[in-house]
Each structure stands twice: as C-alpha cells, then as structure tokens.
Write a protein that holds these residues in place. Structure first.
Motif, short mmCIF file in Angstrom:
data_model
loop_
_atom_site.label_atom_id
_atom_site.label_comp_id
_atom_site.label_asym_id
_atom_site.label_seq_id
_atom_site.Cartn_x
_atom_site.Cartn_y
_atom_site.Cartn_z
N PHE A 39 0.84 -1.21 0.00
CA PHE A 39 0.00 0.00 0.00
C PHE A 39 0.88 1.26 0.00
O PHE A 39 0.62 2.20 -0.75
N GLU A 40 1.91 1.26 0.84
CA GLU A 40 2.81 2.41 0.90
C GLU A 40 3.55 2.59 -0.43
O GLU A 40 3.70 3.73 -0.90
N ASP A 41 3.98 1.49 -1.04
CA ASP A 41 4.70 1.57 -2.31
C ASP A 41 3.84 2.11 -3.45
O ASP A 41 4.37 2.60 -4.44
N THR A 42 2.50 1.99 -3.31
CA THR A 42 1.61 2.53 -4.34
C THR A 42 1.18 3.97 -4.03
O THR A 42 0.33 4.52 -4.73
N GLY A 43 1.77 4.55 -2.97
CA GLY A 43 1.51 5.95 -2.67
C GLY A 43 0.46 6.23 -1.61
O GLY A 43 0.09 7.39 -1.40
N MET A 44 0.01 5.20 -0.92
CA MET A 44 -0.98 5.42 0.13
C MET A 44 -0.27 5.96 1.37
O MET A 44 0.88 5.64 1.63
N ASP A 45 -0.98 6.79 2.13
CA ASP A 45 -0.43 7.40 3.34
C ASP A 45 -1.07 6.78 4.58
O ASP A 45 -2.15 6.21 4.52
N LYS A 46 -0.41 6.96 5.72
CA LYS A 46 -0.93 6.53 7.03
C LYS A 46 -1.47 5.10 6.99
O LYS A 46 -2.59 4.84 7.42
N PHE A 106 -12.24 -4.54 -1.38
CA PHE A 106 -13.35 -3.60 -1.38
C PHE A 106 -12.96 -2.44 -0.47
O PHE A 106 -12.40 -2.66 0.61
N ILE A 107 -13.23 -1.23 -0.90
CA ILE A 107 -12.78 -0.04 -0.17
C ILE A 107 -13.98 0.77 0.31
O ILE A 107 -14.87 1.09 -0.48
N LEU A 108 -13.96 1.09 1.61
CA LEU A 108 -15.00 1.92 2.20
C LEU A 108 -14.37 3.08 2.96
O LEU A 108 -13.28 2.94 3.52
N SER A 109 -15.07 4.20 2.98
CA SER A 109 -14.61 5.35 3.76
C SER A 109 -14.99 5.18 5.22
O SER A 109 -15.81 4.33 5.57
N GLU A 110 -14.42 6.00 6.06
CA GLU A 110 -14.73 5.97 7.49
C GLU A 110 -16.22 6.19 7.71
O GLU A 110 -16.85 5.50 8.52
N LEU A 111 -16.82 7.12 6.97
CA LEU A 111 -18.25 7.40 7.10
C LEU A 111 -19.09 6.18 6.71
O LEU A 111 -20.06 5.84 7.40
N ASP A 123 -7.28 9.98 -3.79
CA ASP A 123 -7.86 9.37 -5.00
C ASP A 123 -9.25 8.81 -4.71
O ASP A 123 -9.64 8.64 -3.56
N ASN A 124 -10.00 8.49 -5.77
CA ASN A 124 -11.34 7.92 -5.60
C ASN A 124 -11.26 6.40 -5.48
O ASN A 124 -10.27 5.78 -5.86
N THR A 125 -12.32 5.80 -4.96
CA THR A 125 -12.30 4.36 -4.64
C THR A 125 -12.13 3.49 -5.88
O THR A 125 -11.48 2.45 -5.80
N ASP A 126 -12.69 3.88 -7.02
CA ASP A 126 -12.52 3.06 -8.23
C ASP A 126 -11.06 2.98 -8.64
O ASP A 126 -10.55 1.89 -8.95
#
Length: 175
Positions: A26-33, A73-78, A49-52
């Motif tokens: 995930f970090e190598d693809t540019g994701m943070d935290k 599958f990706i979901l936001s905190e909300l 970025d957007n989920t798609d």
C-alpha cells in the motif's frame, strides 16, 4: 480521505501473507498513514484518489506482489460508521453478526441465497441500506447451509464479510 480496504481470501486456503508486507505494498503505491487491523486483511490508509482508481491500483499491486488474484473492497470511514449504525441485530454472546461488503447488488444475491438455505433457530439475514447482515449462532458459521453457500465459485469476487466486532475495531482505529 481515510479508507479501509477489506481484502478477500487473505490468510485462508493457502493465501498467506504478513500484514506488514501488505502495508508495504500500500505504501509503495503511494498510500499514506497505512496500518492493519487484525490479520484478516483490513488495511486502513489515506489517499486523495477515488475508490474506483484505488481498487484498481491496489488489486494490481497486491496481485503482482503476492502472486494471486487479489480482490478488495474499499469503504470510507463514514461508510463504515453507517454499517455499524445500521446493524439490525442486537449483539449477544451466543451469536455472531457478519456484515457483507461487496459489489453493488450482491446484497440481493446473498439475501436470495439465504432465503433458500436451511436455517438454525436464531439464524437471520437482512438487507439494510444496501448491506447484507447475517446473524448466526456461534459455532454454526461454517456448518450452516448459508455458510457453505458463501464459498460458491460464482460468488468468489463479489464480496467479503467481517464480524461486526472487527468492523467496530476498524472504525475505532480510524477515529
């Protein structure tokens, strides 16, 4: 924005990986935290970025790194907070509650499969706001008729599920 990626089929049936290695992808693809919750493939991260796009990028990177057909599958905190809020079942020490996260419309397929399955006395299934919730007595998850349906090849990349306790831990770590 903060997200959680729910990986399907991690650390089951021979697809074993360390969460530290998954976080590195995930970090190598540019994701943070980036951090993980439990060893069942729940990765919290931040991205603009957007989920798609995120789904495409992360599935490709995971497939390449771990040599398997990654599905997540990706979901936001909300969205995760909404899943917990919409739980139609009262929690009990004798019951598991699972929430299914997946492709749009999979909840209808799961409800149909559930309705056609044999059920134990306290087993329930219900759709609430586009999410399928399943209540099952502890000890019956894998032995239930519906539990066996969940392994169907035709449903393989359509969804993943998590116990509500796991979902609550994820939200707590995100907050």
């Amino acid at each position: 924005m903060e997200y959680c990626a729910f990986l399907r089929g991690v650390n089951v049936k021979g697809t074993n990986m360390k969460m530290a290695d998954v976080c590195r992808v995930f970090e190598d693809t540019g994701m943070d935290k980036v951090s993980s919750v439990l060893a069942s493939g729940n990765i919290i991260f931040s991205s603009g970025d957007n989920t798609d796009n995120l789904k495409s990028i992360l599935e490709k990177a995971m497939s390449s790194r771990f040599n398997y057909d990654a599905s997540l599958f990706i979901l936001s905190e909300l969205q995760i907070a909404e899943l917990i809020k919409n739980n139609p079942y009262e929690q009990s020490n004798d019951l598991h509650i699972y929430i299914f996260i997946g492709n749009r419309g999979v909840e209808e397929i799961l409800l149909k499969e559930f309705q056609q399955s044999l059920k134990t006395e306290l087993e329930r299934g219900k759709i609430v706001k586009n999410a399928f919730y399943w209540q099952v007595p502890k000890g019956n998850t894998l032995d239930s008729t519906f539990g066996k349906v969940l392994g169907k090849k035709s449903l393989k990349d359509q969804f993943t599920s998590r116990n509500i306790n796991t979902i609550e831990k994820i939200l707590k770590k995100m907050s």
